[in-house]
Design a protein around this motif. Structure first.
Motif, PDB file in Angstrom:
ATOM      1  N   UNK A 179    -113.097 -51.099  71.387  1.00  0.00           N
ATOM      2  CA  UNK A 179    -113.133 -49.661  71.607  1.00  0.00           C
ATOM      3  C   UNK A 179    -111.834 -48.960  71.419  1.00  0.00           C
ATOM      4  N   UNK A 180    -110.632 -50.001  71.493  1.00  0.00           N
ATOM      5  CA  UNK A 180    -109.259 -49.097  70.963  1.00  0.00           C
ATOM      6  C   UNK A 180    -109.186 -48.908  69.535  1.00  0.00           C
ATOM      7  N   UNK A 207    -109.061 -45.122  67.207  1.00  0.00           N
ATOM      8  CA  UNK A 207    -108.174 -44.422  66.161  1.00  0.00           C
ATOM      9  C   UNK A 207    -108.848 -44.384  64.939  1.00  0.00           C
ATOM     10  N   UNK A 208    -109.903 -45.157  64.388  1.00  0.00           N
ATOM     11  CA  UNK A 208    -110.635 -44.631  63.049  1.00  0.00           C
ATOM     12  C   UNK A 208    -111.906 -45.198  63.069  1.00  0.00           C
ATOM     13  N   UNK A 209    -112.733 -44.424  62.518  1.00  0.00           N
ATOM     14  CA  UNK A 209    -114.313 -44.452  62.244  1.00  0.00           C
ATOM     15  C   UNK A 209    -114.460 -45.323  60.737  1.00  0.00           C
ATOM     16  N   UNK A 210    -113.184 -45.773  60.269  1.00  0.00           N
ATOM     17  CA  UNK A 210    -113.535 -46.686  59.126  1.00  0.00           C
ATOM     18  C   UNK A 210    -113.986 -48.137  59.589  1.00  0.00           C
ATOM     19  N   UNK A 211    -114.223 -48.803  58.628  1.00  0.00           N
ATOM     20  CA  UNK A 211    -114.520 -50.354  58.625  1.00  0.00           C
ATOM     21  C   UNK A 211    -113.484 -51.070  58.757  1.00  0.00           C
ATOM     22  N   UNK A 212    -112.925 -51.054  60.033  1.00  0.00           N
ATOM     23  CA  UNK A 212    -111.669 -51.704  60.395  1.00  0.00           C
ATOM     24  C   UNK A 212    -111.482 -53.330  60.473  1.00  0.00           C
ATOM     25  N   UNK A 213    -112.600 -53.825  60.357  1.00  0.00           N
ATOM     26  CA  UNK A 213    -112.924 -55.524  60.289  1.00  0.00           C
ATOM     27  C   UNK A 213    -111.763 -56.294  61.330  1.00  0.00           C
ATOM     28  N   UNK A 214    -111.516 -55.424  62.467  1.00  0.00           N
ATOM     29  CA  UNK A 214    -110.997 -55.711  63.700  1.00  0.00           C
ATOM     30  C   UNK A 214    -109.760 -55.920  63.605  1.00  0.00           C
ATOM     31  N   UNK A 215    -109.209 -55.112  62.765  1.00  0.00           N
ATOM     32  CA  UNK A 215    -107.509 -54.965  62.562  1.00  0.00           C
ATOM     33  C   UNK A 215    -107.143 -53.835  61.973  1.00  0.00           C
ATOM     34  N   UNK A 216    -106.027 -53.155  62.822  1.00  0.00           N
ATOM     35  CA  UNK A 216    -105.535 -52.049  62.348  1.00  0.00           C
ATOM     36  C   UNK A 216    -103.951 -52.304  62.354  1.00  0.00           C
ATOM     37  N   UNK A 217    -103.135 -51.718  61.426  1.00  0.00           N
ATOM     38  CA  UNK A 217    -101.678 -51.787  61.640  1.00  0.00           C
ATOM     39  C   UNK A 217    -101.068 -50.499  61.421  1.00  0.00           C
ATOM     40  N   UNK A 218    -100.031 -50.249  62.156  1.00  0.00           N
ATOM     41  CA  UNK A 218     -99.271 -49.173  61.812  1.00  0.00           C
ATOM     42  C   UNK A 218     -97.975 -49.049  60.942  1.00  0.00           C
ATOM     43  N   UNK A 219     -98.047 -48.612  59.822  1.00  0.00           N
ATOM     44  CA  UNK A 219     -96.789 -48.591  58.946  1.00  0.00           C
ATOM     45  C   UNK A 219     -95.620 -47.849  59.538  1.00  0.00           C
ATOM     46  N   UNK A 220     -94.546 -48.469  59.353  1.00  0.00           N
ATOM     47  CA  UNK A 220     -93.325 -47.890  60.152  1.00  0.00           C
ATOM     48  C   UNK A 220     -92.755 -46.756  59.483  1.00  0.00           C
ATOM     49  N   UNK A 221     -92.226 -46.058  60.310  1.00  0.00           N
ATOM     50  CA  UNK A 221     -91.479 -44.693  59.786  1.00  0.00           C
ATOM     51  C   UNK A 221     -90.187 -44.928  59.214  1.00  0.00           C
ATOM     52  N   UNK A 222     -89.335 -46.261  59.627  1.00  0.00           N
ATOM     53  CA  UNK A 222     -88.113 -46.388  59.216  1.00  0.00           C
ATOM     54  C   UNK A 222     -87.976 -47.864  58.712  1.00  0.00           C
ATOM     55  N   UNK A 223     -86.941 -48.107  57.679  1.00  0.00           N
ATOM     56  CA  UNK A 223     -86.902 -49.621  57.184  1.00  0.00           C
ATOM     57  C   UNK A 223     -86.244 -50.345  58.254  1.00  0.00           C
ATOM     58  N   UNK A 224     -86.815 -51.323  58.653  1.00  0.00           N
ATOM     59  CA  UNK A 224     -85.694 -52.239  59.757  1.00  0.00           C
ATOM     60  C   UNK A 224     -84.989 -52.936  58.827  1.00  0.00           C
TER      61      UNK A 224
END
Length: 250
Positions: free
Chosen positions: A59-60, A64-81
């Motif tokens: 459900x989480x 976040x998205x209605x796309x076919x996420x295949x059970x996994x989503x990631x958030x790209x970072x705004x900064x370069x660690x």
């Protein structure tokens, strides 16, 4: 430090490609009870790249998205660690005296942004954060920093304890604020290579981390009121460090 455009990474193969390319990623959300060889590969790559994985119900992900996420989503970072040792080498190589901030359990992104803003104004060069238990450097943090995160090195580590050990190996003393300490803030020698640990307002600095700090100090108060916002306290500490460093030699 370059600011990266925020975006979601949806699905397994796109995430693998991002991890293999070294693209900065803040965190991965993995659907509960999801397994298989490709998920194992993602876990291994995430571990190698020091990217935290959070297991969540489907459900989480669907929220976040209605796309076919295949059970996994990631958030790209705004900064370069950045790598901590490389940052130390860079700062010392420029002839500067290290002044770093370590955030332990600070989850309010507005506080993190405000701390970054003060850090740049007071001459601190880097912020060290753990891969878990700290607020994400998202759009709100960026806004709160008023652009300061573009000028501050951010090092994400999988253990603050190990980070302190690395600082010690490089001759950098680590300090922590503690209300019961005998030494006052202004009595600390901030002219030497220094890092200061700032803990959460409710729990403070993790006891084991506090134990390996070189010294504790207190921020003197005019009255009995003992609670300071973490970003305000950080500002007071960094201003004292800057004042000492800018003072003419006797």
């Amino acid at each position: 430090m370059a600011i990266k455009k925020t975006s979601l990474i949806i699905g397994r193969q796109p995430l693998i490609e991002s991890l293999q390319s070294g693209r900065p990623i803040d965190k991965i959300l993995l659907q509960k009870n999801t397994g298989g060889e490709i998920v194992h590969t993602i876990r291994e790559l995430a571990k190698k790249n020091n990217v935290p994985i959070q297991v969540v119900p489907v459900e989480k992900l669907n929220s976040i998205t209605r796309a076919n996420h295949q059970g996994i989503i990631a958030f790209a970072a705004l900064v370069q660690y950045l790598d901590l040792q490389q940052v130390i080498d860079h700062v010392v190589g420029k002839g500067e005296t290290p002044l770093f901030i370590i955030l332990d359990g600070v989850t309010d992104v507005r506080n993190i942004g405000a701390i970054a803003r003060t850090a740049v104004c007071c001459g601190a060069q880097a912020m060290i954060i753990p891969d878990k238990g700290v607020g994400a450097l998202n759009e709100e943090a960026m806004k709160s920093s008023a652009g300061a995160l573009e000028h501050l090195h951010v090092c994400r580590v999988n253990s603050l304890m190990k980070a302190v050990d690395e600082l010690h190996l490089n001759g950098i003393r680590v300090f922590a604020s503690e209300m019961t300490a005998k030494k006052a803030l202004h009595e600390v020698d901030w002219k030497e290579p220094s890092a200061v640990v700032m803990g959460s307002e409710d729990k403070g600095v993790y006891p084991a981390l506090m134990k390996i700090c070189d010294e504790q100090f207190k921020i003197p108060m005019a009255g009995a009121f003992e609670s300071l916002n973490v970003s305000v306290a950080t500002g007071m500490i960094l201003y004292e460090a800057m004042k000492q460093r800018q003072a003419p030699n006797p």
